[in-house]
Scaffold this active site. Structure first.
Site, short mmCIF file in Angstrom:
data_model
loop_
_atom_site.label_atom_id
_atom_site.label_comp_id
_atom_site.label_asym_id
_atom_site.label_seq_id
_atom_site.Cartn_x
_atom_site.Cartn_y
_atom_site.Cartn_z
N CYS A 180 7.55 -13.75 46.05
CA CYS A 180 8.69 -13.87 45.50
C CYS A 180 8.72 -14.78 44.39
CB CYS A 180 9.22 -13.35 45.63
SG CYS A 180 10.31 -14.09 46.82
N HIS A 233 4.61 -33.10 33.10
CA HIS A 233 4.19 -33.86 33.56
C HIS A 233 3.62 -32.88 34.47
CE1 HIS A 233 4.72 -37.05 36.39
NE2 HIS A 233 5.29 -36.71 37.15
N LYS A 251 13.25 -18.94 44.35
CA LYS A 251 15.06 -19.83 45.15
C LYS A 251 15.13 -20.11 45.92
CE LYS A 251 16.54 -18.96 40.11
NZ LYS A 251 17.91 -19.11 39.31
N ASP A 296 12.55 -24.41 35.39
CA ASP A 296 12.54 -23.39 35.88
C ASP A 296 10.56 -23.22 36.75
OD1 ASP A 296 12.78 -21.04 38.04
OD2 ASP A 296 14.05 -20.43 36.44
N ASP A 308 26.26 -20.41 35.68
CA ASP A 308 25.38 -20.10 34.40
C ASP A 308 24.16 -20.30 34.71
OD1 ASP A 308 27.42 -18.51 32.04
OD2 ASP A 308 28.23 -19.95 32.28
N ASP A 309 22.96 -19.70 33.70
CA ASP A 309 21.81 -19.46 33.67
C ASP A 309 21.58 -20.80 32.67
OD1 ASP A 309 21.55 -16.92 34.39
OD2 ASP A 309 22.74 -16.83 32.52
#
Length: 350
Positions: free
Chosen positions: A18, A141, A21, A69, A51-52
């Site tokens: 999955c 990077h 996080k 992300d 928030d996102d």
């Protein structure tokens, strides 16, 4: 080197299917332990909310939206993995109501052990989604790591008065979800080799579909709150909206779109750890209908990668918005409503 087409990227991921996080509870504990950041009146959205993305005001009419992300492989095809990672990262900008403009790649790759062509295909997949979104790649990077990881840092633009946070939902709003859930359970099933090729293609299409069109259509309507459904699952992100907005939320389980075979595969043992962590974090604030068994409850908490937008829409706008979304073949559904209580809780009906 192994044949690129035979490499099982998901087998190289110690975390499995999955790309989850860190669990919500653990993450909140870490964030709460941080010293306060520099006080800056131009920081419009920061760590004090869930928030996102962050938002920083440059002028009275312009602000930056920033997000990042990355995760381990959740599909075996390198090109598709790059597409999923890019769509997932860009989604945070769309959820906030912004326009993504630039991106930086973040790469961890076992360069001595895997064919460099695999990395090239991952980057090409990401590039295809950046092009579709109109986002310029400005650099990145990389590090040598035994476990492949990939993602992006994305910057967008927005008017300071048009920010969509997850904390503005109003009583009476209708909740619209723009993609089906169950992604975490299906990608875990990919790692277990339980899916047919057509099923892999179906869930991959869900994850690689940008939220661009849905977000742009929403611009024409009163969206009081919005978030994208990702690692914390539908109920995790929904609960953040309920708590941040100081409202209650009611969801009808039968109206929540779920990908095919999700319950069957969950019953066989394909529930990822991130999904169970989500459930453990939220269940005390959720009133589940008695008819929902444990698997049903886990599915509503499933840890999603590159999921849809969850929007709290002014009631009078909801049906017209839904029709426009569906007319563009967006898998949007009305799944519930915002209520006056219990505040900071979610009620799940059949």
């Amino acid at each position: 080197m192994e044949d690129n087409k035979k490499i099982k990227l998901t087998a190289l991921s110690s975390k499995g299917g999955c790309g989850c996080k860190i669990g919500p509870a653990a993450l909140r504990e870490v964030l709460q332990s941080l010293s306060p950041s520099v006080e800056d009146p131009n920081l419009l959205v920061g760590l004090d909310t869930n928030d996102d993305a962050g938002v920083y005001r440059l002028t009275d009419e312009l602000a930056l939206v920033q997000t990042l992300d990355f995760f381990t492989p959740i599909v075996d095809d390198p090109y598709s993995f790059g597409q999923v990672a890019a769509a997932n990262a860009i989604s945070d900008i769309y959820a906030m109501g912004g326009k993504p403009i630039t991106a930086l790649n973040i790469v961890a790759f076992p360069i001595a052990d895997l064919d460099k062509q695999i990395l090239a295909e991952i980057l090409e997949g990401a590039s295809s989604k950046l092009k579709e979104a109109g986002v310029a790649l400005v650099g990145g990077h990389s590090i040598d790591d035994k476990e492949p990881k990939f993602g992006l840092s994305v910057t967008g633009l927005i008017h300071p008065e048009k920010i969509r946070t997850n904390s503005g939902a109003k009583v009476g709003d209708v909740l619209i979800l723009t993609k089906p859930i169950g992604v975490g359970i299906l990608t875990t099933s990919i790692k277990k080799r339980w899916l047919e090729e057509a099923e892999i293609e179906r869930v991959t299409k869900v994850m690689t579909t940008l939220n661009k069109q849905a977000a742009e259509i929403m611009d024409d309507y009163q969206i009081h709150a919005c978030t994208d459904v990702t690692g914390f699952g539908l109920l995790g992100h929904g609960l953040e909206m309920a708590k941040g907005s100081q409202v209650g939320i009611k969801i009808q389980q039968s109206r929540v779109p779920v990908l095919p075979r999700v319950k069957e595969l969950a019953e066989q043992g394909a529930v990822p750890g991130g999904t169970k962590n989500n459930f453990n974090y939220v269940h005390q604030d959720i009133d589940f209908a008695d008819s929902l068994d444990q698997i049903d409850q886990w599915i509503l908490c499933d840890a999603v990668t590159s999921g849809g937008l969850l929007a709290a829409v002014k009631k009078e706008d909801a049906n017209q918005l839904l029709k426009r979304l569906q007319a563009q073949e967006i898998e949007a559904t009305i799944i519930g409503e915002v209520t006056d209580g219990p505040v900071g809780k979610i009620v799940i009906e059949e």
